[in-house]
Each structure stands twice: as structure tokens, then as C-alpha cells.
Design a protein around this motif. Structure first.
Motif, PDB file in Angstrom:
ATOM      1  N   ALA A 159      -1.735   6.192   7.277  1.00 27.45           N
ATOM      2  CA  ALA A 159      -1.190   7.465   6.791  1.00 27.45           C
ATOM      3  C   ALA A 159      -1.578   7.728   5.348  1.00 27.45           C
ATOM      4  CB  ALA A 159       0.320   7.449   6.930  1.00 27.45           C
ATOM      5  N   ASP A 160      -1.588   6.701   4.558  1.00 28.25           N
ATOM      6  CA  ASP A 160      -1.732   6.944   3.124  1.00 28.25           C
ATOM      7  C   ASP A 160      -2.970   6.366   2.511  1.00 28.25           C
ATOM      8  OD1 ASP A 160      -0.510   7.833   0.647  1.00 28.25           O
ATOM      9  OD2 ASP A 160       1.299   7.600   1.816  1.00 28.25           O
ATOM     10  N   SER A 194       0.555  12.551   3.328  1.00 27.17           N
ATOM     11  CA  SER A 194       0.832  11.450   2.407  1.00 27.17           C
ATOM     12  C   SER A 194      -0.190  11.492   1.259  1.00 27.17           C
ATOM     13  CB  SER A 194       0.712  10.136   3.148  1.00 27.17           C
ATOM     14  OG  SER A 194      -0.589  10.016   3.644  1.00 27.17           O
ATOM     15  N   GLY A 195       0.084  10.743   0.221  1.00 31.35           N
ATOM     16  CA  GLY A 195      -0.748  10.767  -0.985  1.00 31.35           C
ATOM     17  C   GLY A 195      -2.225  10.542  -0.723  1.00 31.35           C
ATOM     18  N   GLY A 196      -2.529   9.522   0.075  1.00 35.07           N
ATOM     19  CA  GLY A 196      -3.921   9.185   0.347  1.00 35.07           C
ATOM     20  C   GLY A 196      -4.642  10.295   1.095  1.00 35.07           C
ATOM     21  N   MET A 197      -3.934  10.938   2.020  1.00 34.06           N
ATOM     22  CA  MET A 197      -4.564  12.016   2.792  1.00 34.06           C
ATOM     23  C   MET A 197      -4.748  13.269   1.945  1.00 34.06           C
ATOM     24  SD  MET A 197      -3.552  11.829   6.745  1.00 34.06           S
ATOM     25  CE  MET A 197      -1.792  11.986   6.719  1.00 34.06           C
ATOM     26  N   PHE A 227      -3.660  -9.170  -2.152  1.00 33.73           N
ATOM     27  CA  PHE A 227      -3.227  -7.848  -1.720  1.00 33.73           C
ATOM     28  C   PHE A 227      -4.265  -7.210  -0.797  1.00 33.73           C
ATOM     29  CE2 PHE A 227      -3.075  -3.233  -2.207  1.00 33.73           C
ATOM     30  CZ  PHE A 227      -1.761  -3.002  -1.854  1.00 33.73           C
ATOM     31  N   TYR A 228      -5.525  -7.329  -1.195  1.00 36.59           N
ATOM     32  CA  TYR A 228      -6.587  -6.693  -0.412  1.00 36.59           C
ATOM     33  C   TYR A 228      -6.635  -7.269   1.002  1.00 36.59           C
ATOM     34  CZ  TYR A 228     -10.877  -4.194   0.464  1.00 36.59           C
ATOM     35  OH  TYR A 228     -11.791  -3.321   0.975  1.00 36.59           O
ATOM     36  N   GLU A 258       6.711   1.757 -10.541  1.00 37.01           N
ATOM     37  CA  GLU A 258       5.419   2.023 -11.183  1.00 37.01           C
ATOM     38  C   GLU A 258       5.594   2.419 -12.651  1.00 37.01           C
ATOM     39  OE1 GLU A 258       2.734   4.545  -8.999  1.00 37.01           O
ATOM     40  OE2 GLU A 258       3.530   3.813  -7.124  1.00 37.01           O
ATOM     41  N   PRO A 281      -7.692   5.878 -15.469  1.00 40.04           N
ATOM     42  CA  PRO A 281      -7.073   4.952 -16.416  1.00 40.04           C
ATOM     43  C   PRO A 281      -7.280   3.493 -15.983  1.00 40.04           C
ATOM     44  CG  PRO A 281      -5.400   5.841 -14.959  1.00 40.04           C
ATOM     45  CD  PRO A 281      -6.723   6.360 -14.478  1.00 40.04           C
ATOM     46  N   TYR A 282      -7.868   3.291 -14.792  1.00 40.76           N
ATOM     47  CA  TYR A 282      -8.086   1.928 -14.291  1.00 40.76           C
ATOM     48  C   TYR A 282      -9.416   1.386 -14.801  1.00 40.76           C
ATOM     49  CZ  TYR A 282      -4.359   2.791 -10.879  1.00 40.76           C
ATOM     50  OH  TYR A 282      -3.165   3.081 -10.271  1.00 40.76           O
ATOM     51  N   VAL A 288     -10.495   1.316  -3.408  1.00 40.91           N
ATOM     52  CA  VAL A 288     -11.811   0.790  -3.030  1.00 40.91           C
ATOM     53  C   VAL A 288     -12.504   1.753  -2.072  1.00 40.91           C
ATOM     54  CG1 VAL A 288     -12.996  -1.082  -1.819  1.00 40.91           C
ATOM     55  CG2 VAL A 288     -11.157  -1.607  -3.430  1.00 40.91           C
ATOM     56  N   GLU A 289     -11.737   2.251  -1.090  1.00 43.12           N
ATOM     57  CA  GLU A 289     -12.308   3.201  -0.116  1.00 43.12           C
ATOM     58  C   GLU A 289     -12.807   4.462  -0.808  1.00 43.12           C
ATOM     59  OE1 GLU A 289      -9.276   4.085   2.696  1.00 43.12           O
ATOM     60  OE2 GLU A 289      -9.534   2.192   3.799  1.00 43.12           O
ATOM     61  N   GLY A 316      -2.099   6.419  -8.996  1.00 38.95           N
ATOM     62  CA  GLY A 316      -0.983   6.285  -8.055  1.00 38.95           C
ATOM     63  C   GLY A 316      -1.404   5.900  -6.655  1.00 38.95           C
ATOM     64  N   VAL A 317      -2.681   5.547  -6.487  1.00 41.73           N
ATOM     65  CA  VAL A 317      -3.188   5.192  -5.171  1.00 41.73           C
ATOM     66  C   VAL A 317      -3.318   3.662  -5.107  1.00 41.73           C
ATOM     67  CG1 VAL A 317      -5.210   5.401  -3.675  1.00 41.73           C
ATOM     68  CG2 VAL A 317      -4.405   7.383  -4.950  1.00 41.73           C
ATOM     69  N   ASP A 318      -2.999   3.066  -3.959  1.00 42.69           N
ATOM     70  CA  ASP A 318      -2.995   1.605  -3.894  1.00 42.69           C
ATOM     71  C   ASP A 318      -4.410   1.030  -3.943  1.00 42.69           C
ATOM     72  OD1 ASP A 318      -4.068   0.824  -1.162  1.00 42.69           O
ATOM     73  OD2 ASP A 318      -2.539   2.278  -0.615  1.00 42.69           O
ATOM     74  N   ALA A 319      -4.467  -0.281  -4.174  1.00 37.33           N
ATOM     75  CA  ALA A 319      -5.744  -0.943  -4.449  1.00 37.33           C
ATOM     76  C   ALA A 319      -6.757  -0.813  -3.301  1.00 37.33           C
ATOM     77  CB  ALA A 319      -5.495  -2.411  -4.779  1.00 37.33           C
ATOM     78  N   VAL A 320      -6.288  -0.844  -2.070  1.00 39.42           N
ATOM     79  CA  VAL A 320      -7.214  -0.739  -0.938  1.00 39.42           C
ATOM     80  C   VAL A 320      -7.798   0.671  -0.854  1.00 39.42           C
ATOM     81  CG1 VAL A 320      -7.421  -0.863   1.569  1.00 39.42           C
ATOM     82  CG2 VAL A 320      -6.074  -2.570   0.355  1.00 39.42           C
ATOM     83  N   ALA A 367       0.839  -1.192   0.000  1.00 37.69           N
ATOM     84  CA  ALA A 367       0.000   0.000   0.000  1.00 37.69           C
ATOM     85  C   ALA A 367       0.877   1.245   0.000  1.00 37.69           C
ATOM     86  CB  ALA A 367      -0.913  -0.001   1.219  1.00 37.69           C
ATOM     87  N   ASN A 368       0.304   2.408  -0.348  1.00 37.31           N
ATOM     88  CA  ASN A 368       1.039   3.670  -0.209  1.00 37.31           C
ATOM     89  C   ASN A 368       1.449   3.793   1.249  1.00 37.31           C
ATOM     90  OD1 ASN A 368      -1.543   4.848  -2.209  1.00 37.31           O
ATOM     91  ND2 ASN A 368       0.532   4.765  -2.940  1.00 37.31           N
ATOM     92  N   HIS A 375       0.855  -0.745  -8.966  1.00 31.42           N
ATOM     93  CA  HIS A 375      -0.455  -0.748  -8.304  1.00 31.42           C
ATOM     94  C   HIS A 375      -1.448  -1.601  -9.080  1.00 31.42           C
ATOM     95  CE1 HIS A 375       0.489   1.824  -5.065  1.00 31.42           C
ATOM     96  NE2 HIS A 375       0.699   2.906  -5.797  1.00 31.42           N
ATOM     97  N   TYR A 376      -1.022  -2.094 -10.245  1.00 27.62           N
ATOM     98  CA  TYR A 376      -1.900  -2.969 -11.021  1.00 27.62           C
ATOM     99  C   TYR A 376      -1.670  -4.404 -10.552  1.00 27.62           C
ATOM    100  CZ  TYR A 376      -2.670   0.771 -14.453  1.00 27.62           C
ATOM    101  OH  TYR A 376      -3.021   1.941 -15.081  1.00 27.62           O
TER     102      TYR A 376
END
Lengths: 247, 308
Positions: A246-247, B136-139, A235-236, A162, B192-193, B171-172, B164-168, A39-40, A194-195
Motif C-alpha cells: 500500500a505504501d 497512502s504516502g508511497g502511492m 530493516f531492508y 519521527e 535531506p537524506y 530505494v525503489e 517521510g518515506v521508509d527506507a525500502v 515501513a509506511n 526513518h533514519y
């Protein structure tokens, strides 16, 4: 020893009391396509910076292409290639100027630059574009060119951070053909993505969660271990339990 | 009334030499989540900028919330939220200062529309005194969404919010969008996903500035012509080459741990003939199954035609 490209043993990096990379242990074989996912904020970038000789670990050991990350950072840099989607080529230089620039930095002779440059252009089928500014190339071409430039000095290992973000589905797959070709030539590919369908293309995959490597195996074994049908679900399941929000 | 209409919008750059958007026409109904699906350089961002009144199109007409993008641009700016692809909040302001700033320029306050952002904001509220540049990116992504929502827009524009955001986290993020949709906000979102396309009410596939298909995700994949097989074997790398040289093959691409194979005609989709061919090529542990095409299969199929 000779067929191990990367070896990390309890590799750790702390920033103050924050443990960014928490005692990770893994190895990558020469010629292997190794998926490094997480994860990020899981610590991938920090770990990668150490392995590229850009950051010194707090504790643990690691060798890259046989060189020690504490003492031989400069040797490591000469023996690896690096490509990321965010930064790769100079848009204001032509295709050939970019090739000459990177090959020159890696110490290739004028003759080598000429020969390998021509070979590279030929393999990508873009010989006619040698004098085109990189900025005006389609994104898919840029990605393939960036990859080829990253391995022009024939490194033992190429780090791909990436590499396929945002490219169209066909180009994304063509890009993986290039990775396979490089792997066939014995170059080790260390790939973050991330894919999760791309994680399936790797020989082995490690999944980082909160600075640790929580899973490390072939995609087939990981799917078996978690009783799921895809790496996305692997992964999930792992990343959902992450405490670092955090991310 | 439609939330968004585009009628033959064309946008060029460099004095007309670069055609970014080529006669794009589509409509987003009120309350709909509409996805613009395509790779980088397809023209998605240009469409966003025309609709958010930041760029003028060369030709064509467009409206947002019933207002014309040229004549009534000021009215549009009041009633839309825009989250650009690149993080564009003030890095030197804190989380709370950024949010206050955006609330103030739209003549409102955090308090007034707190309900709308509550679900998202509580996740970043513990860091409200942190500078945005240090997030961070997600925040950053969550803060940007709060800032785009704070004035309760009628139409929300999200340009590649999950790149650029992870798979979890992806989903959120889509869960958040679902809740906004229930509040009646119309959403135009690009990505693009291809897997995210399935989460929209309707999608437009875009490539090379052209809209290639507009339909619901379910109807989009129904348009896939002919049959599609998933094929696996012990040697996947060689399998791709073997399948591509099979006489009945139209195209073959890797999809995760399987190859997706389409045929020149339905008569070529013959499992026993294909099995015999692959066995003769030395392939073992074969698994062949007919499958339903996904959005990525369809996207590849129609862009292949376009490219050659």
C-alpha cells in the motif's frame, strides 16, 4: 511491574476485515529508549494511537504507565508526552506562551510553569528568546523546544513520532543528546524514525511488517541475527518481504 | 546546452529581512541527475520555485532548458515537470482523473507517453479508481511523479520526493529515477537524506541559503580534510563525552553504532595514544579504525565551520 513502562500482549486493531495491527506483543522498560520502526503502512501509527489512549484496540491487552488502554485512556494521556515533527508548537505564539499553554493543559500550577519554564529555557540556552515567536526560530531550535515542552509535566513516557525529519545532521545528533538526558532522568522514550542510523541509538528496537512485529531485540543482537553490519540492512531484509504494498 | 544554469541567484522574503538564497550559482548538464542536499530551511525549495518560474528572484540570472526564467517563463512551463514537496494533486479526483487532467493541460494523453510512466504507473494502476486523497504516502508519491512526467518534460524538478518515506520505498524511488535518467531527462532533486546524495551524478551542499560545495559524490568526500577514525566501545554514551574531551579531538559525532572522530592535526591521529587515553578512562572493548569520510561527515565538517 513497576519498572515496565509499556506492556502489550497480542494487541490487535482491525478496520473491517483489514488487520492494521496484528497481535503484537512487546514490553518497554522504564527509562528505556525504545525504537519503533517499520515501513509506511506497517501499522506503526495505529499502534501508537492505541498506546497514547486515542484509539481502542479490537483485542489483546496493553498497559501504558500502568494504565489500561481500554478503561483508563484519560489517565494515560495525563502520564505521557507526545511530539511529532508534523505538529508540535504554535508558530503564532511566543516561546514562553507555548510553554505556558502546554504546561497549563497538563495542569501545572502558575509557580511550576514559571520555575520549569525558566529551567527549560536555561537548559536550551534560549532564555533571551522567551518573547520570540516560535515561527521565526530556526527549525533545530523548534525541535528541541518541542521536545522539552512535551516533557514539561515530567511524564513517565514520551512518544516521539519521527522527531528528527528534515533537520540538519548536527541538530539531529543534538536532539538525541536530549533523548539520552531524558532517559537518564528515568523518562521512557518511544521513538519512530526513518533514519536507520538512529535505530542504532536505541536500547531495543522492534520492526513492524504488515501489522506484525517481526523482529524485537537490541540493535547488536538484531545485526547478529541477520548477519549484517547495520540496522539499515536489518530493516531492508525485513521490510522488503512486506506484502502490504500500500505504501 | 545546460539543462539548468543559476548565476548569483538571491531570494529574500519579508521585505529583504530574510535571506533565503544567497548568490547561488550552479549548473546542471543535460541528462544529469543533480542533487541539492541540505536540511529544512536551507533554501532548497526557494531555488526550486525560482527555477520553475513560480517566484521571482531579487537578483541574478537563471535558465532552464535554455530559457530565461523571467522573460521566457511560459516556454519553461511547457517543458518541465515539477513535483513539489507537499502533495499537491487533486484529492477529490481519482488516480486516473488526476493523470488525465495533467496530460490534458499539456495537450497530450496518457496513451501518448505511456512508455515513460509505465514502470511506475503499473504499481498504482490497480487503484486507478481510488481518490488521490485516499492513497497512502508511497502511492501518492508515485502518482505525483507520473503526473510530473506525463508530458515528457525535458527537465524534472523533484523537491524532497522521499521525505517521510521508509527506507525500502526510498530505494525503489531512486531506482525509478535511474531509469528516467536513461531516457535522457535531466533531473534536479533535493533531499535531506545524505545517503541519497551518493546516487546523484553531482551534488550541491546547501545550508543557510549558501551553496557550500559542488562536486560529484566521490569528489565531495575526497575534500574531507585530515583523517577520520571510527571508534566503538562497550559504553557508547560515555565514549562520546570521553572522545570530546580528548586533547587531539577536532570534533566527534555519533554515526549509527560508532563515533566518528576527527583531529586537530594528522599527528593527533595516533591509535596507540588514543587507546591508552580511553583505557585510562575505563573504556573497554575498544575498536578503533581509520575510515573514509562519507557525505554526512563532510557536510557536518563544513557547516560546523560556518556556524562557529
Amino acid at each position: 511491574m513497576d519498572n515496565i513502562a509499556i506492556k502489550a500482549d497480542k494487541l490487535t486493531k482491525r478496520f473491517g476485515d483489514f488487520v492494521a495491527v496484528d497481535a503484537i506483543t512487546f514490553d518497554v522498560k522504564q527509562g528505556e529508549i525504545f525504537g519503533f520502526v517499520g515501513a509506511n503502512g506497517a501499522g506503526k501509527t495505529t499502534a501508537m494511537r492505541i498506546l497514547c489512549g486515542l484509539s481502542v484496540p479490537t483485542s489483546g491487552t496493553a498497559t501504558v504507565a500502568g494504565f489500561d488502554v481500554y478503561k483508563q485512556a484519560e489517565e494515560i494521556k495525563k502520564n505521557i508526552g507526545y511530539m511529532s515533527q508534523k505538529f508540535s508548537l504554535y508558530e503564532d505564539l511566543t516561546v514562553m506562551e507555548n510553554i505556558t499553554f502546554y504546561a497549563g493543559i497538563y495542569g501545572l500550577s502558575d509557580k511550576e510553569i514559571k520555575d520549569r519554564g525558566a529551567e527549560l529555557l536555561d537548559r536550551l540556552g534560549i532564555t533571551a528568546e522567551a518573547k520570540t515567536f516560535v515561527g521565526s526560530l530556526p527549525l533545530g531550535w523548534k525541535q528541541k523546544l518541542a521536545f522539552s515542552v512535551a516533557v514539561i509535566h515530567r511524564p513517565k513516557i514520551v512518544f516521539l513520532d519521527e522527531p528528527t525529519g528534515g533537520v540538519d545532521p548536527v541538530t539531529r545528533r543534538q536532539f538525541w543528546d536530549l533523548i539520552y538526558e531524558a532517559s537518564d532522568r528515568g523518562i521512557t522514550a518511544f521513538v519512530t524514525t526513518h533514519y536507520m542510523d538512529e535505530a542504532e541509538y536505541c536500547g531495543r528496537v522492534s520492526v513492524m511488517v504488515d501489522g506484525r512485529i517481526d523482529a524485537f531485540d537490541t540493535p547488536a543482537n538484531l545485526k547478529k541475527q541477520f548477519s549484517v553490519n547495520s540496522m539499515n540492512e536489518v530493516f531492508y531484509q525485513l521490510a522488503r518481504g512486506a506484502k502490504r504494498k500500500a505504501d | 546546452m545546460s539543462a539548468i544554469t543559476l548565476d548569483n541567484i538571491t531570494k529574500t522574503y519579508n521585505k529583504g529581512t530574510v535571506l533565503a538564497v544567497d548568490k547561488a550559482t550552479f549548473e546542471v548538464a543535460e541528462g544529469e541527475t543533480f542533487g541539492l542536499i541540505g536540511p529544512d530551511g536551507a533554501g532548497k525549495t526557494s531555488i526550486f520555485r525560482v527555477l520553475t518560474t513560480l517566484l521571482l528572484a531579487e537578483s541574478g540570472n537563471a535558465t532552464v532548458a535554455g530559457f530565461d526564467v523571467v522573460k521566457e517563463y511560459a516556454k519553461i512551463r511547457d517543458c518541465i515537470g515539477y513535483m513539489p514537496g507537499r502533495f499537491s494533486l487533486y484529492q477529490d479526483l481519482t488516480v486516473e482523473e488526476n493523470l488525465n487532467f495533467f496530460a490534458t493541460i499539456f495537450n497530450t494523453s496518457i496513451k501518448e507517453n505511456y512508455d515513460l510512466i509505465k514502470d511506475i504507473y503499473v504499481q498504482i494502476e490497480p487503484f486507478k479508481d481510488r481518490r488521490a486523497g485516499k492513497l497512502s504516502g508511497g502511492m501518492k508519491q508515485k502518482l505525483a511523479l507520473c503526473c510530473a512526467l506525463i508530458h515528457k518534460p525535458r527537465v524534472l524538478f523533484l523537491d524532497e520526493p522521499t521525505t517521510g518515506v521508509d527506507a525500502v520505498s526510498r530505494v525503489e524511488f531512486w531506482d525509478m529515477l535511474k531509469r528516467l535518467k536513461h531516457q535522457g531527462i535531466s533531473i534536479l532533486v533535493s533531499t535531506p537524506y545524505m545517503d541519497e546524495a551518493a546516487l546523484c551524478d553531482k551534488i550541491a551542499l546547501i545550508e543557510g541559503g549558501k551553496i557550500l560545495s559542488i562536486a560529484s559524490p566521490a569528489d565531495t568526500v575526497k575534500k574531507y580534510p585530515g583523517k577520520l577514525f571510527a571508534v566503538k566501545s562497550a559504553n557508547m554514551h560515555k565514549l562520546l563525552q570521553d572522545l570530546r574531551s580528548y586533547e587531539g579531538t577536532y570534533s566527534c559525532f555519533t554515526f549509527g553504532d560508532a563515533m566518528h572522530l576527527s583531529f586537530k592535526q594528522d599527528a593527533d591521529a595516533d591509535v596507540s595514544k588514543l587507546t591508552a587515553y580511553l583505557t585510562a578512562k575505563g573504556q573497554t572493548n575498544l575498536e578503533i579504525a581509520e575510515i573514509t569520510a562519507g557525505i554526512e561527515d563532510y557536510f557536518i565538517r563544513i557547516t560546523e565551520k560556518l556556524n562557529g
